[in-house]
Design a protein around this motif. Sequence first.
Motif, short mmCIF file in Angstrom:
data_model
loop_
_atom_site.label_atom_id
_atom_site.label_comp_id
_atom_site.label_asym_id
_atom_site.label_seq_id
_atom_site.Cartn_x
_atom_site.Cartn_y
_atom_site.Cartn_z
N LEU A 759 0.81 -1.22 0.00
CA LEU A 759 0.00 0.00 0.00
C LEU A 759 0.85 1.28 0.00
O LEU A 759 0.57 2.23 -0.74
N SER A 760 1.91 1.31 0.83
CA SER A 760 2.70 2.53 0.96
C SER A 760 3.39 2.89 -0.37
O SER A 760 3.58 4.06 -0.67
N TYR A 761 3.75 1.87 -1.14
CA TYR A 761 4.36 2.14 -2.45
C TYR A 761 3.36 2.89 -3.34
O TYR A 761 3.70 3.90 -3.97
N GLY A 762 2.13 2.42 -3.36
CA GLY A 762 1.09 3.10 -4.14
C GLY A 762 0.78 4.49 -3.59
O GLY A 762 0.54 5.43 -4.36
N GLN A 763 0.80 4.63 -2.27
CA GLN A 763 0.55 5.95 -1.66
C GLN A 763 1.60 6.95 -2.13
O GLN A 763 1.28 8.11 -2.43
N VAL A 764 2.86 6.51 -2.19
CA VAL A 764 3.93 7.39 -2.66
C VAL A 764 3.66 7.82 -4.10
O VAL A 764 3.76 9.01 -4.45
#
Length: 776
Positions: A759-764
């Motif tokens: 998820l955090s990769y997509g958030q970035v």
Amino acid sequence: MTEETQPIRVLRAALLVRGVVQGVGFRPFVYRLALEEGLAGFIGNDTDGVTIEVEGPVDRVEAFHARLRAEAPPLARIDSVVAREAAATEEKGFRIVVSEVLGRVNTGIPADAATCLECLHELLDPADRRYRYPFLNCTNCGPRFTITRRIPYDRPQTSMAQFKMCAACQAEYDDPLNRRFHAQPNACWECGPRVWLVGANGEAIAADDAVAGSIERLVAGQIVAIKGIGGFHLSVDAANNAAVMRLRERKRRYGKPLAVMVRDVEAARAICTLTETEEALLITSARPIVLARKKDGYGIAEGVAPGIPWLGVYLPYAPLQHLLFADPRVQALVMTSANLSEEPIAIDNDEAQSRLGAIADAFLMHDREILQRCDDSVMAVVDGAPQLIRRARGFVPLGVELPLDAPPLLAVGGHLKNVFALAQGRYIYQSQHLGDLENLTGLEFFRESLDHLMRTFEIEPETVVHDLHPGYLSTQWAGEWARERGLGLIAVQHHHAHVAGCMAEHGLEGPVIGLSLDGTGYGSDGRIWGGEVLICRMESFERFAHLEYVPMPGGEAAIREPWRMAMGHLHAAGFDVESSEMLSLLGASKQETRVLLRMMERGVNAPLTSSLGRLFDAAAAVVLGRRVVDYEAQAAIELEGLAVDEADEAGYAIEMLGGDWAAREPMKISVAPLWRELIEDLRAGVSKARIAGRFHAGVAAGFVRAAVLARSATGLSMVALSGGCMHNRRLARLLRDGLETEGFQVFQHRNVSPGDGGLSYGQVAVAAARIRGPIQ
Ligand SMILES: [Zn+2]
Ligand SMILES: [Zn+2]
């Protein structure tokens, strides 16, 4: 013309090499290469990577350049080589310049790597001075990330600082032609860390050989806590069911599968049916746990991975583990993270003793401090290609590329299976798997890892990115942290982040059709989403269609008790859930059913959800009679397992309702007809495996149909698949097959988890695109 008559043209070339080129034996490799090609010059560190200058005949310089990439050491990763011509200096010889590194460094810290073959050979060679030494390593192998406090990656900055190298080790360390040249954790019996054995209450156990003592205990069925690379493991004989059940009882972990370590690929083949890709994964230097198909009568205790056809299997990656398997009595060991449920893995000797004293019968300790907690990584081959399920040891802190420039960012991820990400420029550095952020212990681990990675990459975030869910601990923390530091704050919708991650992995800017299929995520309308067809750009999205909302009677309780979810679905599909047939199907009492019905009718404690994960849970509850789950997605995983040998056949019907794209009113995907056909099959005595097969096929066909309608409305023909349901191999394959048959170009996650770990990769990606602004 011959060479003698032609004057030799001398060239001096300056090369800037970027990537993972520190702490991986890159400098000695370059040194040897320069000597072999007869070139003069030097190699040194630069703030931006490694600088090399070589001077000599032009063909030799060209050969050097070509071999640099082709023959680079196994742990090095060359991202780019920028070459330019420099003025010749006529210097003689090749030097390694050990320079002070100033400013921001892009060379980073390598990931931990499994013992290499040369070291393994020494470990088992009675004539070698490191015979049976549990901490041997070289520039091609050994711990890195987990023993490093800060950059530059140099011995004084690691937990090896307290061990002063003996003369023999120091000589290896100083010799550019030695395999251990600048191997920071270099050590031997004389000068390095040691192991010892301790009882459950901390009493020292006298043993000449702590490893042999541990083996005796394991063979006798005892539970041994073994200090490893990224934390402690709890270990028992994987063939001894009583021992396995005792471990489960003490660890309070009942259904969740346990990982099994075996000696080598051959031993793995004896218990699992392995594809070539799976075998290749097992022996990569990251040594992940690989989810593979169990073999019939495979000799592993029933209690290791009950109810599913897969086993998490992996191979030894530390010398200490190789020593355990050097005893022929040790065939297969359960090696599971030493923690209680989703708490962080224990790393410190005292901490382990106090937290695990009631679980382990003995502790195999060592005195090399673990500075970064790191679980084992988990991978599976999904639809023919490897997919990361849990990103941790062996992958952290390697950066993943981002197709657009990011200002310094921190993305805090989600709630479960948390992984945060730091980004700057074209790189995203994801943290190790941190577990669930449900309490302060989880949050402490988060803070500890964040401090470490911020130091490591010298990234000072200017903006913090979080999930849209106001109630997540990570969201609250992000808000406070940003306020304290005066940073920007960006919220990203869960399912948009999933799809954006898949887009970023493939360098797509969008728009694309995104199928975001998972368990739980907070929707823009405040409802719980999870069966979403989105039209995604990197910076924004619109909702084209979603699974029709159904109530979750009891809210969160419906996740732990899938029978509640089944009741929600059956009620929504028009079944009389108070009928005796439905009661027996759900294993519910009349009383329970009334309570739930009242919740749903009054809309009290029955939030609405469009989650596909919950639909899988509901189907599993009905087909398998699973009322309660021990771990997230257990029911869905068992349903997939049931269908594993089923040939593809027609799926249950799914219906599209309403929707008006021009008015941006989403279409609803109704599963009521699916439930009617499924119940019909149950009544007709159709096998559960077939029902599970038809269920998967129906769901896949429904979303393919939705994508076709989305294409008609928008003209888009690229589909990105994401969300935790994409761990389901059958669903992933059926969706890809179905979409390709319809002429779509299909994209799936590979280097980043499709689940909440990614998820955090997509958030970035979303935040970077919003800060940049849409492409015109
Ligand atoms: Zn080695
Ligand atoms: Zn030594």
